[in-house]
Structure formats: C-alpha cells, structure tokens
Design a protein around this motif. Sequence first.
Motif, PDB file in Angstrom:
ATOM      1  N   VAL A 150      -3.179  -1.822  -0.677  1.00  0.00           N
ATOM      2  CA  VAL A 150      -4.008  -0.663  -0.367  1.00  0.00           C
ATOM      3  C   VAL A 150      -4.498  -0.047  -1.669  1.00  0.00           C
ATOM      4  CG1 VAL A 150      -2.755  -0.188   1.774  1.00  0.00           C
ATOM      5  CG2 VAL A 150      -2.059   0.948  -0.338  1.00  0.00           C
ATOM      6  N   PRO A 151      -5.674   0.574  -1.672  1.00  0.00           N
ATOM      7  CA  PRO A 151      -6.167   1.230  -2.888  1.00  0.00           C
ATOM      8  C   PRO A 151      -5.464   2.553  -3.133  1.00  0.00           C
ATOM      9  CG  PRO A 151      -7.711   1.542  -1.089  1.00  0.00           C
ATOM     10  CD  PRO A 151      -6.649   0.610  -0.570  1.00  0.00           C
ATOM     11  N   LEU A 159      -2.899   5.753   5.971  1.00  0.00           N
ATOM     12  CA  LEU A 159      -1.843   4.801   5.632  1.00  0.00           C
ATOM     13  C   LEU A 159      -0.710   4.848   6.652  1.00  0.00           C
ATOM     14  CD1 LEU A 159      -0.750   2.715   3.664  1.00  0.00           C
ATOM     15  CD2 LEU A 159       0.216   4.586   2.303  1.00  0.00           C
ATOM     16  N   LEU A 160      -0.327   6.050   7.078  1.00  0.00           N
ATOM     17  CA  LEU A 160       0.729   6.173   8.077  1.00  0.00           C
ATOM     18  C   LEU A 160       0.297   5.525   9.388  1.00  0.00           C
ATOM     19  CD1 LEU A 160       3.478   7.241   8.924  1.00  0.00           C
ATOM     20  CD2 LEU A 160       2.390   9.436   9.455  1.00  0.00           C
ATOM     21  N   ARG A 161      -0.974   5.688   9.745  1.00  0.00           N
ATOM     22  CA  ARG A 161      -1.487   5.058  10.958  1.00  0.00           C
ATOM     23  C   ARG A 161      -1.416   3.536  10.841  1.00  0.00           C
ATOM     24  NH1 ARG A 161      -6.281   6.745  10.576  1.00  0.00           N
ATOM     25  NH2 ARG A 161      -5.820   8.802  11.417  1.00  0.00           N
ATOM     26  N   LEU A 170       6.014  -1.241   3.887  1.00  0.00           N
ATOM     27  CA  LEU A 170       5.801  -1.228   2.441  1.00  0.00           C
ATOM     28  C   LEU A 170       4.414  -1.766   2.139  1.00  0.00           C
ATOM     29  CD1 LEU A 170       8.284  -2.302  -0.321  1.00  0.00           C
ATOM     30  CD2 LEU A 170       5.985  -3.271  -0.305  1.00  0.00           C
ATOM     31  N   ALA A 171       3.752  -1.165   1.168  1.00  0.00           N
ATOM     32  CA  ALA A 171       2.433  -1.638   0.736  1.00  0.00           C
ATOM     33  C   ALA A 171       2.358  -1.598  -0.784  1.00  0.00           C
ATOM     34  CB  ALA A 171       1.323  -0.785   1.346  1.00  0.00           C
ATOM     35  N   ILE A 172       1.636  -2.534  -1.350  1.00  0.00           N
ATOM     36  CA  ILE A 172       1.379  -2.564  -2.785  1.00  0.00           C
ATOM     37  C   ILE A 172       0.101  -1.780  -3.060  1.00  0.00           C
ATOM     38  CG2 ILE A 172       1.010  -4.012  -4.804  1.00  0.00           C
ATOM     39  CD1 ILE A 172       3.744  -4.349  -3.532  1.00  0.00           C
ATOM     40  N   VAL A 173       0.179  -0.841  -3.988  1.00  0.00           N
ATOM     41  CA  VAL A 173      -0.966   0.000  -4.319  1.00  0.00           C
ATOM     42  C   VAL A 173      -1.684  -0.599  -5.523  1.00  0.00           C
ATOM     43  CG1 VAL A 173      -1.721   2.326  -4.909  1.00  0.00           C
ATOM     44  CG2 VAL A 173       0.310   2.002  -3.483  1.00  0.00           C
ATOM     45  N   ILE A 174      -2.991  -0.757  -5.410  1.00  0.00           N
ATOM     46  CA  ILE A 174      -3.781  -1.313  -6.512  1.00  0.00           C
ATOM     47  C   ILE A 174      -4.769  -0.265  -7.013  1.00  0.00           C
ATOM     48  CG2 ILE A 174      -3.548  -3.696  -5.722  1.00  0.00           C
ATOM     49  CD1 ILE A 174      -6.305  -3.471  -4.475  1.00  0.00           C
ATOM     50  N   THR A 180      -2.022  -4.002 -10.111  1.00  0.00           N
ATOM     51  CA  THR A 180      -0.952  -3.329  -9.384  1.00  0.00           C
ATOM     52  C   THR A 180      -0.644  -1.995 -10.028  1.00  0.00           C
ATOM     53  OG1 THR A 180       0.023  -5.443  -8.714  1.00  0.00           O
ATOM     54  CG2 THR A 180       1.434  -3.492  -8.598  1.00  0.00           C
ATOM     55  N   ALA A 181      -0.788  -0.921  -9.245  1.00  0.00           N
ATOM     56  CA  ALA A 181      -0.512   0.428  -9.745  1.00  0.00           C
ATOM     57  C   ALA A 181       0.868   0.900  -9.332  1.00  0.00           C
ATOM     58  CB  ALA A 181      -1.568   1.402  -9.245  1.00  0.00           C
ATOM     59  N   GLY A 182       1.387   0.356  -8.216  1.00  0.00           N
ATOM     60  CA  GLY A 182       2.692   0.784  -7.745  1.00  0.00           C
ATOM     61  C   GLY A 182       2.930   0.296  -6.326  1.00  0.00           C
ATOM     62  N   LEU A 183       3.891   0.882  -5.680  1.00  0.00           N
ATOM     63  CA  LEU A 183       4.159   0.564  -4.266  1.00  0.00           C
ATOM     64  C   LEU A 183       4.461   1.850  -3.518  1.00  0.00           C
ATOM     65  CD1 LEU A 183       7.426   0.765  -3.449  1.00  0.00           C
ATOM     66  CD2 LEU A 183       7.554  -1.329  -4.769  1.00  0.00           C
ATOM     67  N   ILE A 184       4.295   1.796  -2.212  1.00  0.00           N
ATOM     68  CA  ILE A 184       4.562   2.954  -1.373  1.00  0.00           C
ATOM     69  C   ILE A 184       5.203   2.467  -0.084  1.00  0.00           C
ATOM     70  CG2 ILE A 184       2.255   2.914  -0.331  1.00  0.00           C
ATOM     71  CD1 ILE A 184       2.384   5.992  -0.282  1.00  0.00           C
ATOM     72  N   THR A 185       6.159   3.215   0.415  1.00  0.00           N
ATOM     73  CA  THR A 185       6.851   2.850   1.644  1.00  0.00           C
ATOM     74  C   THR A 185       6.581   3.901   2.716  1.00  0.00           C
ATOM     75  OG1 THR A 185       8.887   4.066   1.148  1.00  0.00           O
ATOM     76  CG2 THR A 185       8.693   1.813   0.274  1.00  0.00           C
ATOM     77  N   ILE A 186       6.899   3.559   3.947  1.00  0.00           N
ATOM     78  CA  ILE A 186       6.709   4.508   5.035  1.00  0.00           C
ATOM     79  C   ILE A 186       7.622   5.716   4.846  1.00  0.00           C
ATOM     80  CG2 ILE A 186       8.424   3.448   6.562  1.00  0.00           C
ATOM     81  CD1 ILE A 186       6.500   4.056   8.883  1.00  0.00           C
TER      82      ILE A 186
END
Length: 298
Positions: A150-151, A159-161, A170-174, A180-186
């Motif tokens: 995801v951007p 994103l929650l939807r 989990l998603a990889i943030v670009i 790769t800028a980071g990651l984010i989880t629910i």
Amino acid sequence: MSDPHPARPLRSGERPAPPAAERRTLFRKLVEFVSPGPDSRDELISTLADAEHRELIAPESRLMLEGVLRMADLTAGDVMVAAPRMDLLDIDAAYDDLLHAVIGTGHSRFPVYEGARENVIGILMAKDLLKLQRSPDLNLRTLLRPAVFVPESKGLNDLLRDFRSNRNHLAIVIDEFGSTAGLITIEDVLEEIVGEIEDEFDDKDGESGVYTLADGSQRVAGDAAIEAVNDVFGVQLPVGDFDTIGGLVAHELGHVPRRGEATQVGPLMFSVMLTRGGAVRWFKVTRAPEEALGSDGA
C-alpha cells in the motif's frame, strides 16, 4: 384560542420533554454533522465531551468515537513501523535461524525478503514453520502468502476496510519511489481507535516508564527518557544524540535489540523483555556485576 394539541399529563416517573430551544439546538448540530462545515469536527468532538460530562456516554466510548474521527485524517505513513525497525526473514536462511528469529521477536507474521531487504517476496505465518519441521524437504517458498503493498498516502479508513474485506492483517508500505517505507498491521490501525492495546507488560498508571519488579530489578520502557533512568539508578548514561533508552541501547549494540538479548551500557545491564513492531517495549535493567565493571575500566 385553545391549544389544538394540549399536553397530556405526565405518567409516573416520566420526564418532561426538553424545551423547543434545546430540541432545535440538537437538530442544528445534527444537520451540521451531516453537512459538515469547516469547524464541524471540532464542534462534534466538543459535543462528545459534553455528552460524557452529562453521563450520556461512557468515557471509553467518547475516546473511541474521537479516535474514529481523527483517524479520518491519518494515513498509513503516519502510523507504520519504519523500514529500519522491521523484523524480516531471509528466504535463504537456515531453519534454525528462522526459528530463532520467530521466537525472539514473538510476531505471528513476517515479511520475507530475497537478496536485499527491499525485495519483499511474501509473508510467512509463524505457525507455518511447524510444517517445515515436519517436512524438512518442503520448500519455504511454498509456505509464503502474497504480500500486500500500500502507498504511504493510503488513508487508514480505506486500509481498515481492505484489511477486513481481504482478511489481511499486515501490509507493506511503499513510498512514492516504490521503495519499502515500512509495514503496518491491523493492530496498528485499531489502536488509533481504541488506544494502546495493553499486554502483560503494560502499566497504565506510570509516567516515567521505570517500574520496580519483585526481585528488585527495574522494568524500563524502551521509550523512557535517559534522564529518567539516570535519576532512578543514580548513574550518568550519556545524553547526546539519543533521547530514549531504546535508542541508546540500539546504538551501543549496533542493531535493534531482539527479545532475550542482553548488553551492558555503562554500569547497567539491559535485557530485552518484550519487542513489538521492531522496537523494544520493555527492558529488564540491573546493575552490572563488579567484575564486569572492572573489566570495562569503570
């Protein structure tokens, strides 16, 4: 002229209807919420605070409603775990190394890379390592699940939807350049609504981030100020380029500390008790033995 709709007598225990002016005020607020103006969100938050004060809603409900409102302005980049703090697995690592990393961090999902950390090729569920233990000849690649990218600019609401509809956690943030800028989880998203999801090491009442344990040692938060640790132990850990004890320990080690890892900084021993999101949440801190102090020339 007589009133065409005379007021009926109140039944036992029944409260009188609110005055017309109060009903109009509530209606106006409702209209402004449906058709928001430039200051409608602040006014709505103020209304929620007033509702809590009048005991119409519980404090926890107000906090969650405010979290929902504020989350509308946040993006994945605002709450992600930055790339340097991500815990990743190397697709070419030995099974024992993978197992050690999984146990050491305690996560349930891991991005897996090939070659460079930037090259994330999939997500490994920690429980799937059991399949490798049963069938050592099994190819790790067959256990990987597709990585979701995801951007940074993606809104948390959207994103929650997506997390809910796609059953991803989990998603990889670009970033804008595709790196790769980071990651984010629910869990990161939900915490913006409900607040910090407490675990067995969390303490709601403390403010300094330093707590005494039953054995006389100290439990120190990774984001505790270095000055707070200096005050508690009566030491002079350096306060320079780092504000937090986690940053200082990571600098001394040369890498982000892992769960179970221990190191000495000055006259103190730091053992990692808990990590989350690639960062240390809690250290167990004791004074270093006299022998160790002598060998360091302290």
